[in-house]
Design a protein around this motif. Structure first.
Motif, short mmCIF file in Angstrom:
data_model
loop_
_atom_site.label_atom_id
_atom_site.label_comp_id
_atom_site.label_asym_id
_atom_site.label_seq_id
_atom_site.Cartn_x
_atom_site.Cartn_y
_atom_site.Cartn_z
N HIS A 191 0.84 -1.21 0.00
CA HIS A 191 0.00 0.00 0.00
C HIS A 191 0.87 1.25 0.00
CE1 HIS A 191 -3.39 2.61 0.84
NE2 HIS A 191 -2.71 3.11 1.89
N LYS A 192 1.95 1.24 0.77
CA LYS A 192 2.85 2.40 0.81
C LYS A 192 3.50 2.63 -0.54
CE LYS A 192 3.97 2.17 5.74
NZ LYS A 192 5.04 1.92 6.74
N ILE A 193 3.92 1.56 -1.20
CA ILE A 193 4.56 1.70 -2.52
C ILE A 193 3.58 2.26 -3.54
CG2 ILE A 193 5.57 0.41 -4.43
CD1 ILE A 193 6.73 -1.52 -2.34
N LEU A 194 2.36 1.75 -3.53
CA LEU A 194 1.34 2.24 -4.46
C LEU A 194 1.00 3.70 -4.18
CD1 LEU A 194 -1.07 -0.83 -4.61
CD2 LEU A 194 0.54 -0.07 -6.37
N THR A 195 0.94 4.07 -2.91
CA THR A 195 0.65 5.47 -2.55
C THR A 195 1.76 6.38 -3.03
OG1 THR A 195 -0.54 4.73 -0.58
CG2 THR A 195 0.17 7.02 -0.64
N LEU A 196 3.04 5.96 -2.84
CA LEU A 196 4.17 6.76 -3.30
C LEU A 196 4.16 6.92 -4.81
CD1 LEU A 196 6.82 8.21 -2.66
CD2 LEU A 196 7.98 6.00 -2.82
N ALA A 197 3.85 5.83 -5.53
CA ALA A 197 3.79 5.90 -7.00
C ALA A 197 2.68 6.83 -7.46
CB ALA A 197 3.58 4.49 -7.57
N ALA A 198 1.52 6.77 -6.79
CA ALA A 198 0.40 7.63 -7.15
C ALA A 198 0.73 9.10 -6.90
CB ALA A 198 -0.84 7.23 -6.37
N LEU A 199 1.36 9.38 -5.76
CA LEU A 199 1.72 10.77 -5.44
C LEU A 199 2.76 11.31 -6.42
CD1 LEU A 199 1.91 10.61 -1.53
CD2 LEU A 199 0.14 11.71 -2.93
N THR A 200 3.72 10.46 -6.79
CA THR A 200 4.75 10.87 -7.77
C THR A 200 4.12 11.18 -9.12
OG1 THR A 200 6.39 9.49 -6.64
CG2 THR A 200 6.90 10.20 -8.88
N THR A 201 3.18 10.34 -9.54
CA THR A 201 2.50 10.55 -10.83
C THR A 201 1.68 11.84 -10.80
OG1 THR A 201 2.35 8.16 -11.14
CG2 THR A 201 0.91 9.55 -12.49
N ILE A 202 0.98 12.06 -9.70
CA ILE A 202 0.17 13.29 -9.58
C ILE A 202 1.07 14.52 -9.59
CG2 ILE A 202 -1.33 14.59 -8.03
CD1 ILE A 202 -2.49 11.89 -7.11
N ALA A 203 2.20 14.46 -8.86
CA ALA A 203 3.14 15.59 -8.82
C ALA A 203 3.70 15.88 -10.20
CB ALA A 203 4.26 15.30 -7.83
N ALA A 204 4.07 14.82 -10.93
CA ALA A 204 4.60 15.01 -12.28
C ALA A 204 3.54 15.62 -13.20
CB ALA A 204 5.08 13.67 -12.85
N GLY A 205 2.29 15.17 -13.05
CA GLY A 205 1.21 15.74 -13.85
C GLY A 205 0.97 17.20 -13.55
N VAL A 206 1.00 17.57 -12.28
CA VAL A 206 0.79 18.97 -11.90
C VAL A 206 1.92 19.84 -12.43
CG1 VAL A 206 0.71 20.55 -9.93
CG2 VAL A 206 -0.58 18.42 -9.86
N ILE A 207 3.16 19.35 -12.32
CA ILE A 207 4.31 20.11 -12.82
C ILE A 207 4.23 20.27 -14.33
CG2 ILE A 207 6.82 20.05 -13.10
CD1 ILE A 207 6.99 18.69 -10.38
N HIS A 208 3.85 19.19 -15.02
CA HIS A 208 3.71 19.27 -16.49
C HIS A 208 2.64 20.29 -16.88
CE1 HIS A 208 3.61 18.03 -20.66
NE2 HIS A 208 2.30 17.81 -20.57
N LEU A 209 1.53 20.28 -16.17
CA LEU A 209 0.47 21.24 -16.44
C LEU A 209 0.94 22.67 -16.17
CD1 LEU A 209 -2.49 21.74 -17.22
CD2 LEU A 209 -3.10 21.42 -14.82
N THR A 210 1.71 22.84 -15.09
CA THR A 210 2.26 24.16 -14.77
C THR A 210 3.20 24.64 -15.87
OG1 THR A 210 2.14 23.65 -12.40
CG2 THR A 210 3.59 25.46 -13.06
N ASN A 211 4.02 23.75 -16.38
CA ASN A 211 4.93 24.11 -17.48
C ASN A 211 4.15 24.55 -18.71
OD1 ASN A 211 7.23 23.51 -15.98
ND2 ASN A 211 7.27 21.37 -16.65
N ARG A 212 3.07 23.84 -19.02
CA ARG A 212 2.26 24.20 -20.19
C ARG A 212 1.62 25.57 -20.02
NH1 ARG A 212 1.06 19.77 -23.63
NH2 ARG A 212 0.05 21.37 -24.89
N VAL A 213 1.15 25.85 -18.82
CA VAL A 213 0.52 27.15 -18.55
C VAL A 213 1.54 28.27 -18.70
CG1 VAL A 213 -0.57 28.56 -16.76
CG2 VAL A 213 -1.29 26.19 -17.09
N ILE A 214 2.75 28.07 -18.18
CA ILE A 214 3.80 29.09 -18.28
C ILE A 214 4.13 29.38 -19.74
CG2 ILE A 214 6.23 29.56 -17.82
CD1 ILE A 214 5.92 28.03 -15.19
N VAL A 215 4.29 28.33 -20.52
CA VAL A 215 4.62 28.51 -21.94
C VAL A 215 3.49 29.21 -22.68
CG1 VAL A 215 5.08 27.31 -24.11
CG2 VAL A 215 6.21 26.56 -22.01
N ALA A 216 2.26 28.78 -22.43
CA ALA A 216 1.11 29.39 -23.11
C ALA A 216 0.97 30.86 -22.75
CB ALA A 216 -0.16 28.62 -22.75
N SER A 217 1.16 31.21 -21.50
CA SER A 217 1.02 32.61 -21.08
C SER A 217 2.12 33.48 -21.66
CB SER A 217 1.03 32.70 -19.55
OG SER A 217 2.27 32.24 -19.03
#
Length: 371
Positions: free
Chosen positions: A64-90
């Protein structure tokens, strides 16, 4: 022997018996070391046998801990990717970089953006090699030169509106780009005006193919000592980190934020910081962010020292007319001029009053009078 007693064994033969031998450890007291993985496996097998429910609970908890860490890492990467797209678009909303009068030269390492204006003998303008730079810095000077010349302005590979390939940018790559552009687009010998770091690879290109160049004018070229620096282990590590797809892009976007663009103008580019214009800031900011963060590959190459190259030999052996203009506000102007003239006494120099690194933006009329 003197220190031994003689005893008679049941088999009627004598033997030496040492009293001190009683102090020697028996074979059963010698510790036996086993590999940790074997011990753990045995311990796990014993626990499963004695208390299977507790072992299964611990295994499920670890999973459960491993799956939670993987999920949090994926969410963080997705948020950062979205932030990068917003910066470039603006950064592209204002569309400061003009595409109306443009052409593309299909070079082997990507398309090179350029403009062609005026009629007369050809002049090639090459901007400084930074992540912010583009042909935009020459716009005011082009209006003066196009009256008597055919003026070509390019965005160097990895800069502005040209392709930003995911490669390591080296000095020799730009040597090839300039030579190929003159041969395949201009088709005749040309005068070249460079800004900042671009003077280094123009000198090398002229040394390699002298028949392509006429006069060379360099505005604030780099110090020769700076060009001698080579990549280090630390700079290679920085380069590798900046080239990471998501997290490297985030670091790049943070380092080329609007406040840092403004700082570059006020501290490095302009003689009078109060001459700064919002249009310049917006254009340089937009140029740095074109290509969805791909500018980080040029940035990592610059930071790593891969664009440096020793030009001493080339500078000594060039017979072309070379003219160097240094801004009065450049701190190392005298040192730079002396280095170049010492190697090639035929070089002409001039210090432009009330100017710094970008006189083509800050005082184009004064610069034009020197040409």
């Amino acid at each position: 022997c003197a220190c031994h007693k003689k005893v008679r064994l049941p088999v009627h033969r004598e033997a030496c018996y040492c009293e001190r031998s009683e102090q020697q450890p028996s074979i059963l007291s010698i510790p036996i070391y086993m590999p940790k993985n074997i011990v753990k496996s045995a311990s796990l097998a014993y626990n499963i046998h004695t208390n299977p429910k507790e072992v299964l609970y611990k295994m499920k908890d670890s999973k459960h801990k491993i799956l939670t860490l993987a999920a949090l890492t994926t969410i963080a990467a997705g948020v950062i990717h979205l932030t990068n797209r917003v910066i470039v678009a603006s950064s592209q909303l204002k569309e400061m970089l003009d595409f109306s009068n443009h052409n593309y030269y299909n070079w082997r390492f990507g398309k090179i953006y350029y403009t062609k204006q005026g009629t007369g003998s050809p002049v090639l303008l090459i901007h400084d090699l930074t992540i912010y730079s583009s042909a935009y810095e020459w716009e005011a000077l082009v209006k003066q030169l196009e009256k008597n010349h055919t003026v070509y302005c390019i965005d160097l590979p990895g800069c502005g509106r040209s392709d930003k390939q995911h490669i390591t940018y080296t000095n020799y790559l730009y040597v090839q780009a300039i030579s190929d552009f003159i041969k395949n687009v201009i088709h005749e010998r040309t005068d070249v005006i460079t800004s900042g770091f671009s003077g280094s690879f123009t000198i090398l290109a002229c040394h390699n193919e002298n028949e392509l160049f006429r006069k060379i004018l360099m505005i604030n070229p780099p110090a020769l000592s700076q060009l001698n620096k080579i990549p280090t282990k630390r700079s290679k590590l920085y380069k590798s980190f900046l080239e990471l797809p998501v997290f490297g892009t985030l670091v790049y976007n943070m380092m080329v934020c609007q406040s840092n663009v403004q700082l570059a103008f006020t501290e490095d580019y302009l003689y009078n910081p109060f001459h700064i214009k919002a249009e310049w800031l917006d254009t340089y900011y937009e140029a740095a962010h074109k290509g969805m963060g791909s500018g980080r590959f040029l940035f990592s190459s610059l930071l790593g020292g891969y664009t440096n190259n020793n030009i001493v030999h080339a500078l000594k052996n060039i017979n072309n007319s070379i003219f160097i203009i240094e801004g009065e506000g450049e701190l190392t102007k005298c040192e730079v001029l002396s280095q170049y003239v010492e190697l090639n006494p035929a070089i002409e120099t001039y210090i432009l009053k009330e100017a710094k690194h970008l006189p083509q933006l800050e005082s184009p009329e004064q610069l034009f009078d020197c040409l």
